[in-house]
Write a protein that holds these residues in place. Sequence first.
Motif, PDB file in Angstrom:
ATOM      1  N   ILE A   1       4.932  -3.389   6.254  1.00 48.67           N
ATOM      2  CA  ILE A   1       5.182  -4.617   4.520  1.00 48.67           C
ATOM      3  C   ILE A   1       4.193  -6.349   5.228  1.00 48.67           C
ATOM      4  N   ASN A   2       5.299  -6.137   6.485  1.00 40.84           N
ATOM      5  CA  ASN A   2       4.986  -8.012   7.243  1.00 40.84           C
ATOM      6  C   ASN A   2       3.715  -7.752   7.248  1.00 40.84           C
ATOM      7  N   GLU A   3       3.129  -6.855   8.015  1.00 35.89           N
ATOM      8  CA  GLU A   3       1.447  -6.982   8.724  1.00 35.89           C
ATOM      9  C   GLU A   3       0.670  -6.969   8.059  1.00 35.89           C
ATOM     10  N   LEU A   4       0.710  -6.520   7.050  1.00 36.04           N
ATOM     11  CA  LEU A   4       0.136  -6.112   5.891  1.00 36.04           C
ATOM     12  C   LEU A   4      -0.136  -7.082   5.446  1.00 36.04           C
ATOM     13  N   ALA A   5       0.580  -7.772   4.727  1.00 33.46           N
ATOM     14  CA  ALA A   5       1.270  -9.189   3.743  1.00 33.46           C
ATOM     15  C   ALA A   5       1.076 -10.585   4.415  1.00 33.46           C
ATOM     16  N   ARG A   6       0.514  -9.996   5.812  1.00 32.51           N
ATOM     17  CA  ARG A   6       0.223 -11.280   6.670  1.00 32.51           C
ATOM     18  C   ARG A   6      -1.121 -11.312   7.008  1.00 32.51           C
ATOM     19  N   ASN A   7      -2.229 -10.023   6.984  1.00 30.78           N
ATOM     20  CA  ASN A   7      -3.054  -9.642   6.974  1.00 30.78           C
ATOM     21  C   ASN A   7      -3.969  -9.041   6.280  1.00 30.78           C
ATOM     22  N   TRP A   8      -3.802  -8.970   5.201  1.00 29.37           N
ATOM     23  CA  TRP A   8      -4.729  -8.379   4.292  1.00 29.37           C
ATOM     24  C   TRP A   8      -5.855  -9.202   3.395  1.00 29.37           C
ATOM     25  N   GLY A   9      -5.591 -10.524   4.029  1.00 27.34           N
ATOM     26  CA  GLY A   9      -6.505 -11.878   3.351  1.00 27.34           C
ATOM     27  C   GLY A   9      -6.307 -12.269   1.841  1.00 27.34           C
ATOM     28  N   ASP A  10      -5.327 -11.800   1.077  1.00 24.17           N
ATOM     29  CA  ASP A  10      -5.124 -12.228   0.277  1.00 24.17           C
ATOM     30  C   ASP A  10      -3.794 -12.700   0.411  1.00 24.17           C
ATOM     31  N   GLU A  11      -3.153 -12.572  -1.522  1.00 24.44           N
ATOM     32  CA  GLU A  11      -1.536 -13.756  -1.876  1.00 24.44           C
ATOM     33  C   GLU A  11      -0.805 -12.251  -0.322  1.00 24.44           C
ATOM     34  N   ASP A  12       0.371 -13.797   0.014  1.00 25.49           N
ATOM     35  CA  ASP A  12       1.215 -13.531   1.127  1.00 25.49           C
ATOM     36  C   ASP A  12       2.625 -13.168   0.023  1.00 25.49           C
ATOM     37  N   TYR A  13       2.673 -11.641  -0.440  1.00 26.58           N
ATOM     38  CA  TYR A  13       4.160 -11.762  -1.232  1.00 26.58           C
ATOM     39  C   TYR A  13       5.448 -11.427  -0.713  1.00 26.58           C
ATOM     40  N   THR A  14       5.502 -12.157   0.466  1.00 27.68           N
ATOM     41  CA  THR A  14       7.045 -12.035   1.005  1.00 27.68           C
ATOM     42  C   THR A  14       7.118 -13.779   1.249  1.00 27.68           C
ATOM     43  N   LYS A  15       5.974 -15.197   0.817  1.00 30.51           N
ATOM     44  CA  LYS A  15       6.366 -15.834   1.034  1.00 30.51           C
ATOM     45  C   LYS A  15       7.616 -16.810  -0.207  1.00 30.51           C
TER      46      LYS A  15
ATOM     47  N   GLU B   1      -3.800  -2.326  -5.324  1.00 30.82           N
ATOM     48  CA  GLU B   1      -4.363  -2.353  -4.163  1.00 30.82           C
ATOM     49  C   GLU B   1      -3.633  -3.110  -2.942  1.00 30.82           C
ATOM     50  N   PHE B   2      -2.733  -3.655  -2.888  1.00 31.28           N
ATOM     51  CA  PHE B   2      -1.727  -4.223  -1.647  1.00 31.28           C
ATOM     52  C   PHE B   2      -0.818  -3.144  -1.274  1.00 31.28           C
ATOM     53  N   LEU B   3      -0.101  -2.752  -2.304  1.00 33.16           N
ATOM     54  CA  LEU B   3       1.269  -1.504  -2.758  1.00 33.16           C
ATOM     55  C   LEU B   3      -0.392   0.180  -1.508  1.00 33.16           C
ATOM     56  N   SER B   4      -1.414   0.263  -2.133  1.00 34.48           N
ATOM     57  CA  SER B   4      -2.237   1.200  -1.933  1.00 34.48           C
ATOM     58  C   SER B   4      -2.785   1.248  -0.360  1.00 34.48           C
ATOM     59  N   GLN B   5      -2.422   0.474   0.074  1.00 36.53           N
ATOM     60  CA  GLN B   5      -2.951   0.066   1.512  1.00 36.53           C
ATOM     61  C   GLN B   5      -1.483   0.678   2.285  1.00 36.53           C
ATOM     62  N   LEU B   6      -0.393   0.003   1.591  1.00 38.02           N
ATOM     63  CA  LEU B   6       0.618   1.294   2.577  1.00 38.02           C
ATOM     64  C   LEU B   6       0.591   2.602   2.481  1.00 38.02           C
TER      65      LEU B   6
END
Length: 558
Positions: A131-145, A221-226
Amino acid sequence: MKNYVIGLDYGSDSVRAVMIDAQNGAELASEVFWYPRWKAQKYCKPSINQFRQHPLDHIEGLEHTITSVIKQSEVSPETVKGICIDTTGSSPMPVTKDGTALACTQGFEENPNAMMVLWKDHTAVKEANEINELARNWGDEDYTKYEGGIYSSEWFWAKILHVARADKNVIDATHTWMEHCDFMTYLLADEKDLKKFKRSRCAAGHKAMWHESWGGLPDKEFLSQLDPYLASLRDNLYEETFTSNEIAGHLNKEWAEKLGLTTDTVIAVGTFDAHAGAVGAKVDHHALVRVMGTSTCDIMVSSNEALGDKTVKGICGQVDGSVIPGMVGLEAGQSAFGDVLAWFKSVLEWPIDNLVMESKILSDQQKKELKEELESKFMRTLTEQAENIPLSEVVPVALDWVNGRRTPDADQELKSAITGISLGTKAPHIFKALVNAICFGAKMIVDRFEEEGVKIETVIGIGGVARKSPFIMQTLANVLNMPIKVAESDQAPALGAAIYAAVASGIYENVIEASKVMGSDFEAEYFPQSSQVEVYAKLLLEYKQLGNFVEEQTNKNK
């Protein structure tokens, strides 16, 4: 006519209910229920950090504690105006389409993956890293911020993703997932439409990456990549969230009959224990409330104006309304606090349990009496001897990461370590080192808040450790170099839940007003001892050096 409210507080080991006079906050009655299945450590595997709880422990506890405080207090059912439930978190559980906990359905009664995944379960480290890796690198909103910038294996999505990969049968039978506080509230409320049911802002914001600025939960879209399952699950979750001063519903007929109450009783939106505890302790601007039990949760509140657009790095989230509606709640904490000392106690008790208690020389009655005597004296004697070790004497240096690190900068793969052991090191020396470690862990949290511009003027301690261990509290005051007040109430989270219930049921206009009247007074205050503050500052440097070394080695081995 007097008005009464009930606060129900679910901890790791037990649930307790309090009956509170809403006029003055007086406690009329309290009751505790220890979870029988959890006590037997069913569904748990500590070696892999798996900690699951059966919902029946919580359902049985709910009925027992509430009926007990009603009976003890002898209040009329119609005078009980509201109930609010707080729980540990993130502790999600799978639920069927009709709102039944999956573990309470045929075929899943003994399946750990169908149970509630307790906050301290760290089986989802790999999933949290993804989740952390994707949040930082998927190119859109960082949902962990707004969650400190690091998503933890202790939290909602990581745990669900882990179960989804581990047990397809559970996922196929699950309609939605609910945090513990939401499920127990749903159980009592008359609103049975899962889509309309009011979910906790506190739980969603701090643990499920919910935020108003991106329209609620993370994008599909973010969740589906996980995992495609998470994207499909999102449709069965929620869009809006609600604060605990709001009404989730009224007590439904089934539970009104079980509890001996009326269907007029208001059920407030659920919340987490630490946030309710902060309300019970009269949290205010620039006050850090430390809820000190098996772990700690450190809670602060800030005005939206003071915080602005700033995100505080490395904490467990900042959520508008999670503590006091209209203010931003800030959460941090230690994954183990009392648990560090409980672990050491269990190590020392091994020869007693496995040799002394298995002895053929002693009678069963002698064993029973010896066990009781040891239990009553064990920690007290250890504490007294540790306290008497002068600061000039060499004490080992330890880390408090026996259950990973929650804050600052969550990393559940980190482990504890002890250095500086010699032939002169005795059990009290190691105990003192562990007490120092948990206090140094607290200092790291305070320093992070202040480095990020969040001012701390007052520290308030609540919970069993705060009330029962002057040694730990005095050490903490010396390490923090700050005075620490201790809340008088034994049940600050339950009291805070009752305060929310009083507001939701219309007795008070807002949480601040209610907490000023109903909140706990303070029974003690610990002040830094100038002769020891400097010594602890030097020991803190050794703690940091050891922590840096362990973290570097852990990262090398990932």
